[in-house]
Every structure is written in C-alpha cells, then in structure tokens.
Design an enzyme around this catalytic site. Sequence first.
Site, short mmCIF file in Angstrom:
data_model
loop_
_atom_site.label_atom_id
_atom_site.label_comp_id
_atom_site.label_asym_id
_atom_site.label_seq_id
_atom_site.Cartn_x
_atom_site.Cartn_y
_atom_site.Cartn_z
N LEU A 42 106.89 -58.53 124.27
CA LEU A 42 107.57 -58.07 125.48
C LEU A 42 108.95 -58.69 125.62
O LEU A 42 109.18 -59.84 125.30
CB LEU A 42 106.72 -58.41 126.71
CG LEU A 42 105.30 -57.84 126.77
CD1 LEU A 42 104.66 -58.17 128.12
CD2 LEU A 42 105.28 -56.33 126.52
N HIS A 43 109.87 -57.88 126.13
CA HIS A 43 111.22 -58.35 126.44
C HIS A 43 111.60 -57.83 127.82
O HIS A 43 110.77 -57.21 128.52
CB HIS A 43 112.22 -57.91 125.37
CG HIS A 43 112.20 -56.44 125.05
ND1 HIS A 43 112.59 -55.48 125.96
CD2 HIS A 43 111.83 -55.77 123.94
CE1 HIS A 43 112.48 -54.28 125.42
NE2 HIS A 43 112.01 -54.43 124.19
N HIS A 46 110.65 -54.21 128.87
CA HIS A 46 109.27 -53.98 129.31
C HIS A 46 109.05 -54.51 130.72
O HIS A 46 108.39 -53.86 131.56
CB HIS A 46 108.29 -54.70 128.37
CG HIS A 46 108.34 -54.24 126.95
ND1 HIS A 46 108.79 -55.05 125.94
CD2 HIS A 46 108.00 -53.06 126.37
CE1 HIS A 46 108.71 -54.40 124.79
NE2 HIS A 46 108.24 -53.20 125.02
N GLN A 70 101.11 -44.94 114.07
CA GLN A 70 102.53 -44.60 114.03
C GLN A 70 103.28 -45.35 112.94
O GLN A 70 104.51 -45.28 112.87
CB GLN A 70 103.18 -44.82 115.40
CG GLN A 70 103.23 -46.25 115.87
CD GLN A 70 103.55 -46.34 117.36
OE1 GLN A 70 102.77 -45.86 118.20
NE2 GLN A 70 104.69 -46.92 117.70
N GLN A 168 114.40 -45.36 127.93
CA GLN A 168 115.27 -44.34 127.34
C GLN A 168 115.64 -44.68 125.90
O GLN A 168 116.00 -43.79 125.13
CB GLN A 168 116.53 -44.20 128.18
CG GLN A 168 117.52 -43.17 127.66
CD GLN A 168 118.90 -43.34 128.24
OE1 GLN A 168 119.03 -43.46 129.47
NE2 GLN A 168 119.92 -43.38 127.40
N GLN A 173 111.12 -39.96 121.72
CA GLN A 173 109.76 -40.18 122.20
C GLN A 173 109.63 -39.71 123.64
O GLN A 173 108.63 -39.08 124.02
CB GLN A 173 109.42 -41.66 122.10
CG GLN A 173 108.09 -42.05 122.72
CD GLN A 173 107.79 -43.52 122.52
OE1 GLN A 173 107.38 -43.94 121.45
NE2 GLN A 173 108.01 -44.32 123.54
N ARG A 207 111.94 -55.33 117.71
CA ARG A 207 112.35 -55.56 116.32
C ARG A 207 113.63 -56.39 116.21
O ARG A 207 114.00 -56.78 115.10
CB ARG A 207 112.51 -54.22 115.59
CG ARG A 207 111.18 -53.55 115.26
CD ARG A 207 111.38 -52.32 114.38
NE ARG A 207 110.11 -51.83 113.82
CZ ARG A 207 109.34 -50.92 114.39
NH1 ARG A 207 109.69 -50.41 115.56
NH2 ARG A 207 108.22 -50.52 113.82
#
Length: 314
Positions: A42-43, A46, A70, A168, A173, A207
């Site tokens: 989490l960052h 989130h 995925q 966004q 997605q 990432r």
Amino acid sequence: MEKYNIPRGVQVFNRIADFRSWRRSILMNGQTLGYVPTMGALHAGHIGLAQQARKDADHVALTIFVNPAQFAPHEDLASYPRTLQADLNKIGELPVGTVSAVLVPQVNEVYPNGIELEVEKQVGAFVEIKGLSHQLEGGTRPHFFRGVATVVSKFFNIIQPDHAYFGQKDVQQCVCLKRLVQDLHFPIELHICPTTRESDGLAMSSRNVYLTPSQRKHALVLYKMLSSIESDYRNGERSRERLLSKAMGIYYAEEKQVAALNEGWNMKFDYLSLADPKTLNEKPEAIEGGCIASLAIFMGKARLIDNFLIDCEL
C-alpha cells in the site's frame, strides 16, 4: 493465518465465509460499504481511495490479494512485493473507523480449481471484456485484463459493496471495469479517483519499489512526456503526429542519458497512445474532443505506466 499486529478498530479476515458473516451484519444494520481492492504494498494512493470511500460509506473494506491470474509466466508474480504487516501499519495510521475490515484470502479459496499462469491450462470460470482489453496494456500483457476482470468479479460477489474505488493511474482498467459493472449488472457505484503523485509528479505505484535511485530519477520521463502533450494541446496543437513526435523526442533524450550512464540497465519504450476515452481506439490525426494520453516504459526491471485525461472524463 500468521500472527500480525492488527490495528485498533479493524477486523482482518482470512476466510471468505467469515468476511461474509461480517458483511451480513453491516447489511442488517442498514449501513453502506465502500470497497478498495488492492494487491498490497500500500502507498498513499491506496490510502487516499480508502479515505474517499469512508466519506461516501458507513464502512470501508479492503482486499489484499496478489492475483495470479493477471500475471503471465514470465512476469513478476513471485517477486511482487508482499508486505502485509507494513500494509496493516499504514491502515493503522488512519483515524480509527476509516477502514473497518480487511480481507486477505488464500489463493486456493479464490480459485478453487487452482490457477495456472498459462491461460491454456486454466480450469474454471473466467471473465473477459471484449473490445476494450486488446489494445494499449493488452498489447504487451494480453492475459492481464482477463485476470483483472475475473478477480474483480469474484470480489464484487464476495464483498457486495455499495461503492468501489479505483485509481486513474490504471486508466484502461478503469474503462474496462466500468463496462464490467454495466454489462454484468453489478449494483455498485464505481468511483475513479485521480492519480496520486509524488511531489515531482511521478505516479505512485507499488512497483516503484523496484527502482534504484538512478532509475527513480529517470522515471520522471513519463510525467515529462505526458506534460508535454497536455501543454501543447492546451496551446492549440491538434496534430496527433506533432504531439507524439515532441513527446518521443523527450523520451529519446532521456534514453540517451541512461545509455551514457553505463549502469547495466536500460530504458525500453513500450507504447504511447492518444486514445478515445470511450472506445480506447486511437484518435485520428486531427484530435478533437480531448483524449486519454497514456504510455508505458520499462525502467530496468520495472514496467511503469501513467496517463493524463486531456479535456475528457472516464
């Protein structure tokens, strides 16, 4: 489930049945539920989604689940950051009552028939979104949106939220999931929240932890390229060719700098797109009515994506 320090006011569930029992109590009390799906690590992005969810709903639930479906066999499933205690600590820094529940299910419960990374070997029920998943990200990761649509459908069924929140940054997605909710008649209000960025403009991503300090510096090229397109569009440029050409000039200059460093890693261009926000088809040469400007670049072993919505909405 291993022993973790659980924040005050938060219930952590490992089994779907236990979560559903809690969800039923919320429903019986006439209270609403907001939902934030995550793969952990989490960052601030989130956390911002959770905070927005709490403004709209009586309770907020998160899922933390690294979804195998995925990932292709050659991708980073094994090395994807798994930081559950750190994630719980971040949730614990929020005011008590912001997040009520966290579901951390096991892979074998989410995929009761097992889950192979090769699509041809998979067994069970899967969801596809035709027409919106083959382009852009789908060009490099053809398996990706099938996995996303499947796991989100599963979690929508498990969580049964009134509201669901997505960032966004994963713009394709978001477009796909809006279609999913519409076509499968999920009684859920979907909220697309703006991309959360570092102070210098880099889009926050789980990432980003892969980036070395040098790669982190050069990763700003994504933001610079998108900013160039937006600025030129605002100044009246409507030629697709000229918008893309200038942005690519920024990329090539950065790529040259990286090569000169001789640090043993490279930048690699994936795609740059000016797409229609409804169809995700590329805009024609004379761009009118705005567009989604999006791109993907490999920075060492990390693949980074970003986008700007230019005079359009999702």
